[in-house]
Design an enzyme around this catalytic site. Sequence first.
Site, mmCIF file in Angstrom:
data_model
loop_
_atom_site.group_PDB
_atom_site.id
_atom_site.type_symbol
_atom_site.label_atom_id
_atom_site.label_comp_id
_atom_site.label_asym_id
_atom_site.label_seq_id
_atom_site.Cartn_x
_atom_site.Cartn_y
_atom_site.Cartn_z
ATOM 1 N N VAL A 177 33.729 5.640 27.494
ATOM 2 C CA VAL A 177 34.311 4.411 28.004
ATOM 3 C C VAL A 177 35.161 4.742 29.226
ATOM 4 O O VAL A 177 36.081 5.551 29.150
ATOM 5 C CB VAL A 177 35.176 3.707 26.934
ATOM 6 C CG1 VAL A 177 35.740 2.400 27.492
ATOM 7 C CG2 VAL A 177 34.376 3.446 25.668
ATOM 8 N N GLY A 230 41.361 15.809 16.740
ATOM 9 C CA GLY A 230 40.605 15.204 17.837
ATOM 10 C C GLY A 230 41.502 14.466 18.807
ATOM 11 O O GLY A 230 42.513 13.863 18.417
ATOM 12 N N ASP A 256 41.004 11.700 20.340
ATOM 13 C CA ASP A 256 41.076 10.267 20.060
ATOM 14 C C ASP A 256 42.125 9.958 18.997
ATOM 15 O O ASP A 256 42.864 8.965 19.096
ATOM 16 C CB ASP A 256 39.709 9.720 19.643
ATOM 17 C CG ASP A 256 39.069 10.494 18.490
ATOM 18 O OD1 ASP A 256 39.511 11.621 18.188
ATOM 19 O OD2 ASP A 256 38.105 9.968 17.891
#
Length: 261
Positions: A13, A108, A110
């Site tokens: 994204v 991670g 994210d």
Amino acid sequence: MMLAVDGGNITLVFSLVDGGEIKARWRIATDPRRTADQYSVWLHQLLELEGYARADVDGVIIGTVVPRALHNLEVVSEKYFHKTPVVAGQGAAEWPLQLDVDEPQNVGADRALNAIAAHAKYPGDLLIIDFGTATTFDVVSSSGAYTGGIIAPGINLSLDALVSAAAKLPRIAIEAPQSNSVIGRTTESQMIIGIYWGYIAMIEGLAERIKRELGRPVTVVTTGGLATLFDKHTKVFDAIEPDLTIQGLSLLYAMATRASR
């Protein structure tokens, strides 16, 4: 404006962010073989369609869980935007939160970015549920420390595995069942019930277990494309933040640029 790149296992994204507000957003399938030149042509066309130019981008931040994709994204920033990218978790953009787990190096990007964004917006202890490639549950203390969580198979992964392993099962779209009945009368309705109500049961069950283990009030924040779909039939979510990871990138970029001045 800042270009924030959220590199997931399935989707990349790219978001244009101005003063914390997302002005434009584009998605492309994650493919580590895609070159910087290919990214640039694609991005340049989309920027123009939205009325922007590459010169409008003042900085770039990249957060990715796909190490093989990072190099080409860095090249895009350097070669086509003439900006040295900020990489989440590295250098000036080292995590500003404590990773209070046994393997902090394996958290991670994210999940760390979600924790940063959620802690900045909501007080107290938090449980963040992210519907991505995996369905993750992340616990963040009232002080902003990441203290652990759960990784479960993502909904699409589960459905793909089911369909590929059973020759007669059709491929279906993930959607809310037509009724609250959990007894399906067709193969397709039984699959929808199994996926949808099965994940509702997992979400509610694991969230309740986490709350009991913590023994104190917890705000449940959810993100990811399927959050609104599941919110229709459960009261477990206190807040839905579709852009939590991008918000985390924006906050981290601001911290990193302040630190480097």
